[in-house]
Design a protein around this motif. Structure first.
Motif, PDB file in Angstrom:
ATOM      1  N   GLU A  79      36.106  40.088  37.544  1.00 28.30           N
ATOM      2  CA  GLU A  79      36.919  40.601  38.646  1.00 28.30           C
ATOM      3  C   GLU A  79      36.096  41.500  39.560  1.00 28.30           C
ATOM      4  O   GLU A  79      35.102  42.104  39.126  1.00 28.30           O
ATOM      5  CB  GLU A  79      38.108  41.422  38.124  1.00 28.30           C
ATOM      6  N   ARG A  89      41.968  43.746  48.289  1.00 29.87           N
ATOM      7  CA  ARG A  89      41.913  42.337  47.896  1.00 29.87           C
ATOM      8  C   ARG A  89      41.095  42.236  46.620  1.00 29.87           C
ATOM      9  O   ARG A  89      39.919  42.631  46.593  1.00 29.87           O
ATOM     10  CB  ARG A  89      41.280  41.490  48.996  1.00 29.87           C
ATOM     11  N   SER A 114      39.433  39.850  43.582  1.00 31.55           N
ATOM     12  CA  SER A 114      38.923  38.500  43.366  1.00 31.55           C
ATOM     13  C   SER A 114      38.518  38.328  41.921  1.00 31.55           C
ATOM     14  O   SER A 114      38.135  39.292  41.243  1.00 31.55           O
ATOM     15  CB  SER A 114      37.728  38.230  44.272  1.00 31.55           C
ATOM     16  N   CYS A 115      38.607  37.104  41.449  1.00 31.44           N
ATOM     17  CA  CYS A 115      38.219  36.784  40.075  1.00 31.44           C
ATOM     18  C   CYS A 115      37.559  35.418  40.083  1.00 31.44           C
ATOM     19  O   CYS A 115      38.120  34.455  40.627  1.00 31.44           O
ATOM     20  CB  CYS A 115      39.449  36.780  39.178  1.00 31.44           C
ATOM     21  N   ARG A 151      44.376  30.670  45.155  1.00 33.00           N
ATOM     22  CA  ARG A 151      43.281  30.183  44.322  1.00 33.00           C
ATOM     23  C   ARG A 151      42.438  29.191  45.081  1.00 33.00           C
ATOM     24  O   ARG A 151      42.941  28.503  45.993  1.00 33.00           O
ATOM     25  CB  ARG A 151      43.793  29.580  43.014  1.00 33.00           C
ATOM     26  N   SER A 163      38.160  30.163  41.417  1.00 33.85           N
ATOM     27  CA  SER A 163      38.443  31.567  41.663  1.00 33.85           C
ATOM     28  C   SER A 163      39.909  31.780  42.035  1.00 33.85           C
ATOM     29  O   SER A 163      40.608  30.841  42.455  1.00 33.85           O
ATOM     30  CB  SER A 163      37.551  32.101  42.782  1.00 33.85           C
ATOM     31  N   HIS A 182      42.477  34.978  43.889  1.00 31.48           N
ATOM     32  CA  HIS A 182      42.466  36.213  44.659  1.00 31.48           C
ATOM     33  C   HIS A 182      43.857  36.821  44.699  1.00 31.48           C
ATOM     34  O   HIS A 182      44.858  36.110  44.572  1.00 31.48           O
ATOM     35  CB  HIS A 182      41.991  35.934  46.083  1.00 31.48           C
ATOM     36  N   GLN A 194      45.767  39.432  47.279  1.00 30.28           N
ATOM     37  CA  GLN A 194      45.826  40.286  48.461  1.00 30.28           C
ATOM     38  C   GLN A 194      46.982  41.248  48.268  1.00 30.28           C
ATOM     39  O   GLN A 194      48.132  40.816  48.119  1.00 30.28           O
ATOM     40  CB  GLN A 194      46.030  39.462  49.720  1.00 30.28           C
ATOM     41  N   CYS A 235      42.413  39.818  35.367  1.00 28.37           N
ATOM     42  CA  CYS A 235      42.492  38.394  35.668  1.00 28.37           C
ATOM     43  C   CYS A 235      42.771  37.637  34.373  1.00 28.37           C
ATOM     44  O   CYS A 235      42.258  38.017  33.302  1.00 28.37           O
ATOM     45  CB  CYS A 235      41.169  37.943  36.274  1.00 28.37           C
TER      46      CYS A 235
END
Length: 115
Positions: free
Chosen positions: A6, A19, A21-22, A71, A77, A79, A81, A95
Motif C-alpha cells: 500500500e 488517495r 493505492s495498493c 481497480r 492494483s 485504489h 479515493q 489492502c
C-alpha cells in the motif's frame, strides 16, 4: 503467494482528500475481490470498500458518497479515493485480496485526519 503493498497514507485536515493505492506482486488470473479495510485504535477491523474482478462494488455506509474504489486489472492494483475526510476516518487502512479460499493482506498505511 501474493504480496500487497500500500501507499498514499498520511496526515490531512478535515474536509481534505487522500488517495490510497495498493499493488499486487504478481498477476492475478483468477476471479477475485480487492478491497480496503481499516482499523482505528481500540476498534475492530472493518470493511471500507470492495470491488470484484467483474466490477461489482460494495461500500460501508459510513463512506458512501465520499470514497471511491477502483481497480486496474492490467496493473493488478486497487485504489481508494477518499474525499471529505472526517476525524473518524482516522485509522490504519489495509489492502485485501480474496482469491477463492485464499486471503492476503497488505502491511497497512496510516491515515490521520486532524486539524
Amino acid at each position: 503467494q501474493v504480496q500487497l503493498v500500500e501507499s498514499g497514507g498520511g496526515l490531512v485536515q478535515p474536509g481534505g482528500s487522500l488517495r490510497l493505492s495498493c499493488a499486487a506482486s504478481r498477476s492475478i488470473f483468477s476471479i477475485n475481490t480487492l478491497g480496503w479495510y481499516r482499523q482505528a485504535p481500540g476498534k475492530v477491523r472493518e470493511l471500507v470498500a470492495t470491488v470484484t474482478t467483474l466490477g461489482d462494488i460494495n461500500y460501508a455506509d459510513s463512506v458512501k458518497g465520499r470514497f471511491t474504489i477502483s481497480r486496474d486489472n492490467a496493473k493488478n492494483s486497487v485504489h481508494l479515493q477518499m474525499n471529505s475526510l472526517k476525524p473518524e476516518d482516522t485509522a490504519v487502512y489495509y489492502c485485501n485480496l480474496k482469491i477463492v479460499a485464499s486471503e492476503y493482506w497488505g502491511q497497512g498505511t496510516l491515515v490521520t485526519v486532524s486539524s
